[in-house]
Write a protein that holds these residues in place. Structure first.
Motif, PDB file in Angstrom:
ATOM      1  N   UNK A  84       4.638  28.165  12.229  1.00 14.59           N
ATOM      2  CA  UNK A  84       4.586  29.185  11.182  1.00 14.59           C
ATOM      3  C   UNK A  84       5.583  30.321  11.407  1.00 14.59           C
ATOM      4  N   UNK A  85       6.270  30.315  12.535  1.00 14.25           N
ATOM      5  CA  UNK A  85       7.152  31.415  12.916  1.00 14.25           C
ATOM      6  C   UNK A  85       8.522  31.237  12.253  1.00 14.25           C
ATOM      7  N   UNK A  86       8.895  32.160  11.373  1.00 18.00           N
ATOM      8  CA  UNK A  86      10.178  32.065  10.686  1.00 18.00           C
ATOM      9  C   UNK A  86      11.358  32.248  11.642  1.00 18.00           C
ATOM     10  N   UNK A  87      11.176  33.040  12.689  1.00 19.23           N
ATOM     11  CA  UNK A  87      12.249  33.206  13.671  1.00 19.23           C
ATOM     12  C   UNK A  87      12.534  31.900  14.396  1.00 19.23           C
ATOM     13  N   UNK A  88      11.491  31.115  14.674  1.00 23.89           N
ATOM     14  CA  UNK A  88      11.679  29.800  15.287  1.00 23.89           C
ATOM     15  C   UNK A  88      12.373  28.854  14.318  1.00 23.89           C
ATOM     16  N   UNK A 258      23.100  36.544  20.198  1.00 26.20           N
ATOM     17  CA  UNK A 258      22.224  36.032  19.151  1.00 26.20           C
ATOM     18  C   UNK A 258      22.494  36.587  17.777  1.00 26.20           C
ATOM     19  N   UNK A 259      23.339  37.578  17.654  1.00 34.23           N
ATOM     20  CA  UNK A 259      23.614  38.215  16.367  1.00 34.23           C
ATOM     21  C   UNK A 259      24.864  37.668  15.712  1.00 34.23           C
ATOM     22  N   UNK A 260      25.254  38.279  14.620  1.00 31.42           N
ATOM     23  CA  UNK A 260      24.538  39.356  13.924  1.00 31.42           C
ATOM     24  C   UNK A 260      23.413  38.806  13.038  1.00 31.42           C
ATOM     25  N   UNK A 261      22.304  39.504  12.998  1.00 28.78           N
ATOM     26  CA  UNK A 261      21.156  39.156  12.147  1.00 28.78           C
ATOM     27  C   UNK A 261      20.648  37.745  12.412  1.00 28.78           C
ATOM     28  N   UNK A 262      20.686  37.325  13.681  1.00 29.68           N
ATOM     29  CA  UNK A 262      20.144  36.024  14.049  1.00 29.68           C
ATOM     30  C   UNK A 262      20.993  34.843  13.647  1.00 29.68           C
ATOM     31  N   UNK A 263      22.252  35.055  13.265  1.00 28.39           N
ATOM     32  CA  UNK A 263      23.090  33.943  12.802  1.00 28.39           C
ATOM     33  C   UNK A 263      23.570  33.060  13.940  1.00 28.39           C
TER      34      UNK A 263
END
Length: 313
Positions: A84-88, A258-263
Motif C-alpha cells: 500500500x506504500x506509494x513510496x515503495x 534519490x532526488x529530485x522528488x524521488x525520480x
C-alpha cells in the motif's frame, strides 16, 4: 535317461547377479575419503552459513517484527504496508526502468564494442583495456567522479559546453534517471564487452566461411550465425545485468541522493532510507525479502525464456 548337471563354483568375492561384494576394507576407505572431503569443505560451509544464510534467515525473521529494534511481532503487517506504500511503488517503478535501460544498453553497447574490437585493428588491446578500466573502479569513486563532472557550476562538462558557446545544463535536475543510467553503462559496459568477446571467439570460423561461400552478406552472417550462437552469452549478460540493476545503490546514494522528488529513488536506496533514517528495521527487512523474491522470479523467467531460444548447429 536322466543327466546330471553340475554348477561351477563361484569365484571368491562374487555374489548372485554378477555383482561383486565390496570388502570391509574398501568400504572403510571410501568412508574415510568422504569424511576427509567434508572436513575440507567444512570451512566453506561455515563461511557461507555465517556470512550468507544466517543473515538471510535473520532478515526473514525480522520482516515479521516491528519497532526500533524489530523485536515486536507484527505478523504480515509489514508486507501489507509495503503493497500500500506509494513510496515503495515509486521506488520499484524507478528501479525497473533503471534495470531495463541498463540491461538493454549493456547488451547493445557491449556487443557493438565486442564486434568492433574483435576485428584486426591496430591498438585494439589498448582500447579493450580503456573500456574495461571503469568496471574495475569502485562505484564510490565513479559516483564522486561523475558528481563533480556534472556539477552545474564547477563541473567540467558545463565548462566544455560554455567554451563551445552552448547553454549549460543542470544534468542531475533535468534528466537525473537518464544520467545515472549513462554513468552505470559507462562503468559496466566493459565487462559485457569482455563476455561478448569471449563468446565471439568461441564461434568456429567454419560457420562464417561456409556462409561467405554461400553468398551471405555480413548482416546475414551476423543475424543468422553470430547472434544465435551468442545466445548463451546474451542470456548470462541479461541475467547478471537485471540482478545488478535491481540491486543498484551507489549511483543514487552518491550522485543524486534519490532526488529530485524521488525520480532516482532506487529500491535499495529506499530500503536504506527506511532502515537507517526512519529506523524501521522490520519494514526494511520485509522490503528486502520482497526484492529477493522479485529477483528470483525475474531470473527464473529469463533462464526459461533463454533456454527455449537457444540454437544448436
Amino acid at each position: 535317461m536322466a543327466t546330471a548337471t553340475t554348477t561351477a563354483p563361484s569365484p571368491p568375492g562374487a555374489s548372485g547377479g554378477g555383482r561383486r561384494r565390496r570388502s570391509p576394507f574398501r568400504r572403510s576407505l571410501n568412508r574415510r575419503y568422504v569424511i576427509t572431503a567434508y572436513l575440507f569443505l567444512l570451512p566453506a560451509f561455515a563461511f557461507f552459513g555465517l556470512m550468507f544464510y544466517l543473515p538471510i534467515a535473520n532478515v526473514i525473521a525480522n520482516s515479521f517484527n516491528t519497532g526500533p529494534r524489530a523485536d515486536v511481532f507484527a505478523g504480515l503487517d509489514n508486507y501489507r504496508r509495503a503493497f500500500d506504500d506509494q513510496a515503495v511503488h515509486n521506488a520499484f517503478t524507478v528501479t525497473v526502468i533503471f534495470g531495463a535501460a541498463t540491461t538493454i544498453g549493456a547488451i547493445v553497447i557491449g556487443l557493438g564494442l565486442a564486434l568492433l574490437l574483435n576485428q584486426q585493428l591496430r591498438g585494439r588491446v589498448v582500447f579493450r583495456a580503456i573500456v574495461l578500466v571503469p568496471y574495475l573502479t569502485s562505484v564510490a569513486i565513479v559516483g564522486l567522479l561523475w558528481r563533480n563532472i556534472l556539477d552545474p557550476q564547477l563541473g567540467v562538462l558545463n565548462r566544455v559546453l560554455t567554451d563551445l558557446g552552448l547553454p549549460t545544463q543542470t544534468w542531475l535536475n533535468t534528466h537525473p534517471l537518464a544520467t545515472i543510467v549513462g554513468v552505470t553503462l559507462w562503468m559496466n559496459v566493459g565487462y559485457t564487452m569482455v563476455l561478448f568477446l569471449a563468446g565471439l571467439q568461441g564461434i568456429p570460423e567454419e560457420y562464417q566461411e561456409a556462409a561467405t561461400v554461400d553468398g551471405a552478406s555480413s548482416w546475414q552472417r551476423f543475424w543468422r550465425i553470430t547472434l544465435p550462437l551468442l545466445a548463451p552469452t546474451t542470456l548470462f549478460v541479461s541475467v547478471m545485468s537485471v540482478i545488478g540493476g535491481l540491486q543498484a545503490f551507489g549511483q543514487a546514494y552518491i550522485i543524486t541522493g534519490g532526488g529530485p522528488a524521488g525520480r532516482t529513488d532506487l529500491y535499495i536506496f529506499h530500503v536504506f532510507e527506511v532502515a537507517f533514517t526512519s529506523r524501521d528495521f522490520g519494514y526494511a527487512s520485509a522490503l528486502s525479502f520482497l526484492l529477493f523474491l522479485v529477483i528470483v522470479l525475474f531470473t527464473v523467467v529469463q533462464l526459461r525464456a533463454g533456454r527455449r531460444g537457444e540454437v544448436q548447429y
